[in-house]
Design a protein around this motif. Sequence first.
Motif, short mmCIF file in Angstrom:
data_model
loop_
_atom_site.label_atom_id
_atom_site.label_comp_id
_atom_site.label_asym_id
_atom_site.label_seq_id
_atom_site.Cartn_x
_atom_site.Cartn_y
_atom_site.Cartn_z
N ALA A 110 6.13 67.22 39.33
CA ALA A 110 7.37 67.49 40.07
C ALA A 110 7.32 68.88 40.71
CB ALA A 110 8.58 67.37 39.14
N PHE A 111 6.86 69.88 39.97
CA PHE A 111 6.77 71.23 40.53
C PHE A 111 5.73 71.32 41.64
CE2 PHE A 111 9.13 72.60 36.71
CZ PHE A 111 10.10 73.34 37.36
N LYS A 112 4.66 70.55 41.52
CA LYS A 112 3.68 70.52 42.62
C LYS A 112 4.30 69.94 43.89
CE LYS A 112 -0.60 70.46 40.03
NZ LYS A 112 -1.82 69.73 39.66
N GLY A 113 5.25 69.04 43.74
CA GLY A 113 5.95 68.49 44.90
C GLY A 113 7.01 69.43 45.44
N ILE A 114 7.62 70.20 44.55
CA ILE A 114 8.67 71.13 44.98
C ILE A 114 8.10 72.33 45.73
CG2 ILE A 114 10.42 72.75 44.10
CD1 ILE A 114 11.01 70.68 41.88
N ARG A 115 6.94 72.82 45.32
CA ARG A 115 6.37 74.03 45.94
C ARG A 115 6.24 73.92 47.45
NH1 ARG A 115 1.94 74.40 41.37
NH2 ARG A 115 3.22 75.30 39.73
N PRO A 116 5.66 72.85 48.00
CA PRO A 116 5.57 72.78 49.46
C PRO A 116 6.93 72.72 50.15
CG PRO A 116 4.14 71.14 48.43
CD PRO A 116 4.96 71.75 47.35
N ALA A 117 7.90 72.11 49.48
CA ALA A 117 9.25 72.06 50.06
C ALA A 117 9.85 73.46 50.15
CB ALA A 117 10.15 71.15 49.23
N ILE A 118 9.59 74.27 49.15
CA ILE A 118 10.08 75.65 49.16
C ILE A 118 9.47 76.41 50.33
CG2 ILE A 118 10.01 77.84 47.88
CD1 ILE A 118 10.30 76.06 45.31
N ILE A 119 8.18 76.24 50.53
CA ILE A 119 7.52 76.90 51.67
C ILE A 119 8.13 76.40 52.98
CG2 ILE A 119 5.32 77.18 52.88
CD1 ILE A 119 5.59 78.69 50.18
N GLY A 120 8.42 75.11 53.06
CA GLY A 120 9.06 74.57 54.26
C GLY A 120 10.42 75.19 54.52
N LEU A 121 11.20 75.40 53.46
CA LEU A 121 12.52 76.03 53.62
C LEU A 121 12.39 77.48 54.08
CD1 LEU A 121 14.30 74.62 50.45
CD2 LEU A 121 14.86 74.10 52.83
N ILE A 122 11.43 78.19 53.50
CA ILE A 122 11.22 79.58 53.91
C ILE A 122 10.75 79.63 55.36
CG2 ILE A 122 9.82 81.64 53.52
CD1 ILE A 122 9.85 80.86 50.50
N ALA A 123 9.84 78.73 55.75
CA ALA A 123 9.36 78.68 57.13
C ALA A 123 10.50 78.34 58.09
CB ALA A 123 8.22 77.68 57.26
N SER A 124 11.36 77.42 57.69
CA SER A 124 12.50 77.06 58.52
C SER A 124 13.40 78.26 58.78
CB SER A 124 13.30 75.95 57.84
OG SER A 124 14.53 75.74 58.48
N ALA A 125 13.68 79.02 57.71
CA ALA A 125 14.50 80.22 57.86
C ALA A 125 13.81 81.23 58.76
CB ALA A 125 14.78 80.84 56.50
N ALA A 126 12.50 81.42 58.57
CA ALA A 126 11.76 82.39 59.39
C ALA A 126 11.78 82.00 60.87
CB ALA A 126 10.32 82.50 58.89
N ILE A 127 11.61 80.73 61.16
CA ILE A 127 11.60 80.29 62.56
C ILE A 127 12.98 80.43 63.18
CG2 ILE A 127 11.35 78.26 64.04
CD1 ILE A 127 9.01 77.44 62.14
N THR A 128 13.99 80.00 62.47
CA THR A 128 15.36 80.09 63.01
C THR A 128 15.77 81.54 63.23
OG1 THR A 128 15.95 78.06 61.87
CG2 THR A 128 17.76 79.43 62.63
N LEU A 129 15.56 82.38 62.22
CA LEU A 129 15.91 83.79 62.36
C LEU A 129 15.02 84.47 63.38
CD1 LEU A 129 16.51 84.75 58.62
CD2 LEU A 129 18.23 84.21 60.35
N GLY A 130 13.75 84.09 63.42
CA GLY A 130 12.81 84.68 64.38
C GLY A 130 13.20 84.40 65.82
N LYS A 131 13.64 83.18 66.09
CA LYS A 131 14.07 82.84 67.46
C LYS A 131 15.21 83.72 67.92
CE LYS A 131 12.90 77.93 67.59
NZ LYS A 131 13.47 76.57 67.63
N ALA A 132 16.14 83.99 67.02
CA ALA A 132 17.29 84.82 67.38
C ALA A 132 16.93 86.30 67.43
CB ALA A 132 18.43 84.60 66.40
N ALA A 133 15.95 86.72 66.64
CA ALA A 133 15.58 88.14 66.59
C ALA A 133 14.62 88.53 67.70
CB ALA A 133 14.97 88.47 65.23
N MET A 134 13.82 87.60 68.18
CA MET A 134 12.84 87.90 69.23
C MET A 134 13.53 87.87 70.59
SD MET A 134 10.09 88.42 67.70
CE MET A 134 9.57 88.21 66.05
N ILE A 135 14.16 88.97 70.93
CA ILE A 135 14.96 89.01 72.14
C ILE A 135 14.20 89.56 73.34
CG2 ILE A 135 17.18 89.10 70.97
CD1 ILE A 135 17.09 92.15 71.23
N ASP A 136 13.11 90.26 73.09
CA ASP A 136 12.33 90.83 74.18
C ASP A 136 10.94 91.20 73.68
OD1 ASP A 136 12.75 93.13 72.68
OD2 ASP A 136 14.20 94.00 74.07
#
Length: 172
Positions: A110-136
């Motif tokens: 179960a934890f082996k399955g959860i680990r990639p999902a956690i990375i996906g959530l962190i990547a999702s946050a990074a991409i969403t926040l990155g799009k808004a922060a990369m203004i120039d």
Amino acid sequence: MPNTELVISFLKIGAFSFGGGYTMIPFIQKEIIYRHQWIPLNDFIDIVGIAEITPGPIAINSSTFVGYRIGGVIGSLLSTVSVVLVPFLLVMMLAPFFLKIKGSPAVRRAFKGIRPAIIGLIASAAITLGKAAMIDIKSMIICIVVFVMVYRVKFHPVFGIIAAGMLGVILY
């Protein structure tokens, strides 16, 4: 805005966020920015930045700052208690049981399955926040410099934040 909505939102965020503070960012973002529209994305990015440089877990710090922004001191207290309440109770109730089953093959799988999902959530946050922060181009330069410093050169993240602040002063 009623404090009950704030409490319910942060209870949900705390209850359904697994993997630590960074995995809570997409949940907080969805609940606070998109569902309730209490604060705009740019303000949320600033709150995450402040939460990152203040002592303590990012999830608790960001919930405290968001709660303060929405409901003042009472809002910050309510959101902070709400975001930690369910995980605290779960840990207290499940810790003795988990210690008995932690070596079980099913739990390990179960934890082996959860680990990639956690990375996906962190990547999702990074991409969403990155799009808004990369203004120039300047913000992209800051991002690249800090990334290289922390990832490749192995500078401490605090020095990356300090460098970003100094570059912001110089470039803007």
